[in-house]
Design a protein around this motif. Structure first.
Motif, short mmCIF file in Angstrom:
data_model
loop_
_atom_site.label_atom_id
_atom_site.label_comp_id
_atom_site.label_asym_id
_atom_site.label_seq_id
_atom_site.Cartn_x
_atom_site.Cartn_y
_atom_site.Cartn_z
N MET A 66 18.00 16.19 23.92
CA MET A 66 17.97 15.53 22.63
C MET A 66 19.41 15.23 22.25
N GLY A 67 19.62 14.06 21.65
CA GLY A 67 20.95 13.67 21.25
C GLY A 67 20.99 13.30 19.78
N LEU A 68 22.19 13.03 19.33
CA LEU A 68 22.38 12.63 17.95
C LEU A 68 22.60 11.12 17.88
N VAL A 69 22.11 10.53 16.82
CA VAL A 69 22.29 9.11 16.58
C VAL A 69 22.91 8.96 15.20
N LYS A 70 24.01 8.23 15.12
CA LYS A 70 24.64 8.01 13.82
C LYS A 70 24.01 6.79 13.17
N ILE A 71 23.62 6.93 11.91
CA ILE A 71 23.06 5.83 11.15
C ILE A 71 23.76 5.77 9.80
N SER A 72 23.62 4.63 9.15
CA SER A 72 24.26 4.46 7.84
C SER A 72 23.56 5.34 6.79
N GLU A 73 24.27 5.58 5.72
CA GLU A 73 23.69 6.34 4.60
C GLU A 73 22.47 5.61 4.04
N GLN A 74 22.55 4.27 3.96
CA GLN A 74 21.43 3.49 3.43
C GLN A 74 20.19 3.63 4.30
N MET A 75 20.37 3.56 5.63
CA MET A 75 19.22 3.73 6.52
C MET A 75 18.66 5.15 6.42
N HIS A 76 19.53 6.13 6.27
CA HIS A 76 19.06 7.51 6.11
C HIS A 76 18.21 7.63 4.84
N GLU A 77 18.66 7.00 3.77
CA GLU A 77 17.88 7.02 2.52
C GLU A 77 16.55 6.30 2.70
N ASN A 78 16.57 5.15 3.41
CA ASN A 78 15.32 4.43 3.68
C ASN A 78 14.35 5.31 4.47
N LEU A 79 14.87 6.02 5.44
CA LEU A 79 14.04 6.94 6.23
C LEU A 79 13.48 8.06 5.37
N ARG A 80 14.30 8.59 4.49
CA ARG A 80 13.86 9.67 3.61
C ARG A 80 12.73 9.20 2.72
N VAL A 81 12.89 8.04 2.09
CA VAL A 81 11.87 7.51 1.18
C VAL A 81 10.58 7.19 1.94
N ALA A 82 10.69 6.45 3.04
CA ALA A 82 9.50 6.08 3.80
C ALA A 82 8.82 7.31 4.39
N GLY A 83 9.60 8.23 4.92
CA GLY A 83 9.03 9.45 5.49
C GLY A 83 8.29 10.27 4.44
N SER A 84 8.87 10.37 3.28
CA SER A 84 8.22 11.11 2.19
C SER A 84 6.91 10.44 1.79
N ALA A 85 6.94 9.14 1.65
CA ALA A 85 5.73 8.40 1.25
C ALA A 85 4.62 8.51 2.29
N LEU A 86 4.99 8.63 3.56
CA LEU A 86 4.00 8.66 4.64
C LEU A 86 3.81 10.06 5.22
N SER A 87 4.31 11.08 4.51
CA SER A 87 4.17 12.49 4.92
C SER A 87 4.75 12.75 6.31
N ARG A 88 5.93 12.16 6.56
CA ARG A 88 6.63 12.39 7.82
C ARG A 88 8.01 12.94 7.51
N SER A 89 8.55 13.69 8.45
CA SER A 89 9.94 14.12 8.32
C SER A 89 10.85 12.90 8.54
N ILE A 90 12.11 13.04 8.18
CA ILE A 90 13.06 11.95 8.41
C ILE A 90 13.13 11.63 9.90
N ASN A 91 13.17 12.64 10.74
CA ASN A 91 13.22 12.40 12.19
C ASN A 91 11.96 11.74 12.70
N SER A 92 10.81 12.17 12.21
CA SER A 92 9.55 11.56 12.64
C SER A 92 9.46 10.11 12.20
#
Length: 81
Positions: free
Chosen positions: A1-27
């Motif tokens: 497993m590796g790390l991927v750098k993403i922008s703060e905005q994309m991280h926030e988009n992932l957080r919001v979408a993941g929360s809405a769809l009951s997924r973790s940020i990584n999922s």
């Protein structure tokens, strides 16, 4: 497993979408990467076709590029739909 750098905005988009769809940020990130990869590999597929393909992959051997060429919807079937 590796790390991927993403922008703060994309991280926030992932957080919001993941929360809405009951997924973790990584999922959520992995889901979007799968959709994007399949969209690039098979541009003729619609989003609904990709979702069905992901379900078949999940029921089968898992998500491996080598297995993706099996069981894809026929282009003529897509046009008829």
């Amino acid at each position: 497993m590796g790390l991927v750098k993403i922008s703060e905005q994309m991280h926030e988009n992932l957080r919001v979408a993941g929360s809405a769809l009951s997924r973790s940020i990584n999922s959520q990130a992995e889901h979007w990467m799968r959709i994007g990869m399949l969209s690039e590999l098979y541009p003729e597929l619609r989003h609904a076709d990709i979702c069905q393909l992901l379900i078949r992959i999940e029921q089968g051997e898992g998500f491996a590029i080598a297995a993706l060429s099996q069981g894809l919807p026929d282009a003529s079937q897509q046009e008829a739909a």
